[in-house]
Every structure is written in C-alpha cells, then in structure tokens.
Motif scaffolding. Structure first.
Motif, mmCIF file in Angstrom:
data_model
loop_
_atom_site.group_PDB
_atom_site.id
_atom_site.type_symbol
_atom_site.label_atom_id
_atom_site.label_comp_id
_atom_site.label_asym_id
_atom_site.label_seq_id
_atom_site.Cartn_x
_atom_site.Cartn_y
_atom_site.Cartn_z
ATOM 1 N N LEU A 68 56.837 57.180 31.198
ATOM 2 C CA LEU A 68 56.772 57.668 32.579
ATOM 3 C C LEU A 68 55.339 57.986 33.002
ATOM 4 O O LEU A 68 55.016 57.944 34.171
ATOM 5 C CB LEU A 68 57.609 58.934 32.749
ATOM 6 C CG LEU A 68 59.084 58.749 32.926
ATOM 7 C CD1 LEU A 68 59.788 60.097 32.784
ATOM 8 C CD2 LEU A 68 59.398 58.145 34.278
ATOM 9 N N LYS A 69 54.511 58.370 32.041
ATOM 10 C CA LYS A 69 53.134 58.775 32.316
ATOM 11 C C LYS A 69 53.099 59.903 33.359
ATOM 12 O O LYS A 69 52.363 59.843 34.345
ATOM 13 C CB LYS A 69 52.289 57.587 32.774
ATOM 14 C CG LYS A 69 52.198 56.494 31.737
ATOM 15 C CD LYS A 69 51.382 55.312 32.243
ATOM 16 C CE LYS A 69 51.429 54.202 31.237
ATOM 17 N NZ LYS A 69 52.138 53.044 31.701
ATOM 18 N N LEU A 70 53.946 60.916 33.112
ATOM 19 C CA LEU A 70 53.965 62.070 34.013
ATOM 20 C C LEU A 70 52.578 62.686 34.071
ATOM 21 O O LEU A 70 51.919 62.866 33.051
ATOM 22 C CB LEU A 70 54.935 63.128 33.506
ATOM 23 C CG LEU A 70 56.412 62.941 33.816
ATOM 24 C CD1 LEU A 70 57.213 64.073 33.179
ATOM 25 C CD2 LEU A 70 56.679 62.893 35.295
ATOM 26 N N SER A 72 53.025 62.905 39.586
ATOM 27 C CA SER A 72 53.081 61.445 39.687
ATOM 28 C C SER A 72 53.669 60.888 38.394
ATOM 29 O O SER A 72 53.666 61.551 37.357
ATOM 30 C CB SER A 72 51.684 60.856 39.932
ATOM 31 O OG SER A 72 50.831 61.138 38.837
ATOM 32 N N PHE A 73 54.209 59.672 38.511
ATOM 33 C CA PHE A 73 54.816 59.011 37.361
ATOM 34 C C PHE A 73 54.886 57.526 37.668
ATOM 35 O O PHE A 73 54.695 57.106 38.798
ATOM 36 C CB PHE A 73 56.208 59.579 37.057
ATOM 37 C CG PHE A 73 57.148 59.533 38.234
ATOM 38 C CD1 PHE A 73 57.961 58.441 38.448
ATOM 39 C CD2 PHE A 73 57.185 60.584 39.137
ATOM 40 C CE1 PHE A 73 58.812 58.392 39.541
ATOM 41 C CE2 PHE A 73 58.036 60.552 40.226
ATOM 42 C CZ PHE A 73 58.851 59.446 40.429
ATOM 43 N N ASP A 74 55.181 56.747 36.639
ATOM 44 C CA ASP A 74 55.286 55.302 36.776
ATOM 45 C C ASP A 74 56.667 54.960 37.347
ATOM 46 O O ASP A 74 57.676 55.028 36.641
ATOM 47 C CB ASP A 74 55.076 54.634 35.421
ATOM 48 C CG ASP A 74 55.034 53.124 35.493
ATOM 49 O OD1 ASP A 74 55.419 52.543 36.536
ATOM 50 O OD2 ASP A 74 54.622 52.508 34.493
ATOM 51 N N LEU A 126 65.316 63.120 34.945
ATOM 52 C CA LEU A 126 64.173 63.386 34.068
ATOM 53 C C LEU A 126 64.459 64.534 33.103
ATOM 54 O O LEU A 126 64.106 64.460 31.928
ATOM 55 C CB LEU A 126 62.920 63.682 34.891
ATOM 56 C CG LEU A 126 62.423 62.542 35.777
ATOM 57 C CD1 LEU A 126 61.133 62.940 36.456
ATOM 58 C CD2 LEU A 126 62.259 61.255 35.004
ATOM 59 N N TYR A 184 64.639 64.095 29.189
ATOM 60 C CA TYR A 184 63.699 64.868 28.387
ATOM 61 C C TYR A 184 64.425 65.675 27.314
ATOM 62 O O TYR A 184 63.975 65.738 26.167
ATOM 63 C CB TYR A 184 62.871 65.779 29.288
ATOM 64 C CG TYR A 184 61.784 66.517 28.544
ATOM 65 C CD1 TYR A 184 60.712 65.822 27.989
ATOM 66 C CD2 TYR A 184 61.829 67.893 28.386
ATOM 67 C CE1 TYR A 184 59.710 66.481 27.300
ATOM 68 C CE2 TYR A 184 60.831 68.565 27.703
ATOM 69 C CZ TYR A 184 59.780 67.860 27.163
ATOM 70 O OH TYR A 184 58.783 68.511 26.475
ATOM 71 N N ASP A 242 56.278 67.095 26.332
ATOM 72 C CA ASP A 242 55.455 66.603 27.432
ATOM 73 C C ASP A 242 55.049 67.827 28.251
ATOM 74 O O ASP A 242 55.907 68.526 28.804
ATOM 75 C CB ASP A 242 56.249 65.615 28.286
ATOM 76 C CG ASP A 242 55.432 65.063 29.430
ATOM 77 O OD1 ASP A 242 55.300 65.765 30.452
ATOM 78 O OD2 ASP A 242 54.918 63.939 29.309
ATOM 79 N N SER A 254 57.553 59.065 27.310
ATOM 80 C CA SER A 254 56.106 58.997 27.574
ATOM 81 C C SER A 254 55.727 57.799 28.452
ATOM 82 O O SER A 254 54.663 57.808 29.079
ATOM 83 C CB SER A 254 55.320 58.963 26.265
ATOM 84 O OG SER A 254 55.652 57.810 25.512
ATOM 85 N N GLN A 272 56.364 67.930 31.975
ATOM 86 C CA GLN A 272 57.800 68.190 32.074
ATOM 87 C C GLN A 272 58.117 69.625 31.674
ATOM 88 O O GLN A 272 58.941 70.277 32.302
ATOM 89 C CB GLN A 272 58.600 67.192 31.234
ATOM 90 C CG GLN A 272 60.100 67.334 31.383
ATOM 91 C CD GLN A 272 60.607 67.013 32.775
ATOM 92 O OE1 GLN A 272 60.019 66.240 33.510
ATOM 93 N NE2 GLN A 272 61.718 67.623 33.155
#
Length: 105
Positions: free
Chosen positions: A19-21, A31-33, A63, A67, A78, A17, A81
């Motif tokens: 990653l802030k997908l 987008s992600f961190d 990823l 995951y 998620d 989490s 994902q």
C-alpha cells in the motif's frame, strides 16, 4: 447479502506494505497506492473504484481488517496504520470525530 458487510479476500502475494501508506506531516493527509486497492477489488469481482466511491469508513474498514490479519500473521507493524488506529480509538473515546466529503468542509 448486507451491502455494508462483504467478505473480501486479499490476492495471493499482495502484502500490506504494498500500500505504501504515507502521511504528510504538515497536513496529516494520508496517501497510498490506489492500484493495490483496485487489485483487491478486481480479485473480488468488484468495480475497481468500489472503495473509492464509498464513504471513507468502507476503505478504513478494509485497511484495518487487512492490517489486523497482517499483524496476526506475523507481519511488521506499519507506523501510519498504527497512528490511524490510535486516532480512531481516541475519536471513539470522545464520541466520534468529524469527517467531511472532500471539498465540503
């Protein structure tokens, strides 16, 4: 060592989490961190941009593997994902998709 397959460890305390997908509903862009990916690279002795300068399949593979381990360990699903995995399955079922380098489509 096969450069297409390397063992990557996720640093202690790092969660999927983090990653802030996110996905733009208008464009479908994901987008992600990036700092999370850089942290993984650095923890594994790789250049911080290792996954950013390779074809998108490299990052996608990281990823997806992370995951799967996350879910196997009891982690929360998620939605982004899950959507990406479903899209990949659909593309594979129809002979693959098209992927262009940024700025070349």
């Amino acid at each position: 060592m096969d450069p297409r397959h390397i063992a990557i460890g996720i640093p202690e305390g790092l969660k999927f989490s983090d990653l802030k997908l996110a996905r733009d509903p208008a464009t479908g862009d994901v987008s992600f961190d990036v700092a999370v990916i850089e942290r993984i690279c650095e923890a594994n002795g790789l250049p911080s941009d290792y996954f950013m300068i390779r074809p998108e399949d490299a990052l996608s593979g990281l990823l997806t593997s992370w995951y799967r381990a996350h879910i196997a360990g009891g982690g929360e699903p998620d939605a982004v994902q899950e959507d990406l995995i479903a899209e990949a399955r659909e593309e594979d079922a129809h002979g693959g998709g098209l992927s262009y380098q940024p700025g070349s489509a």
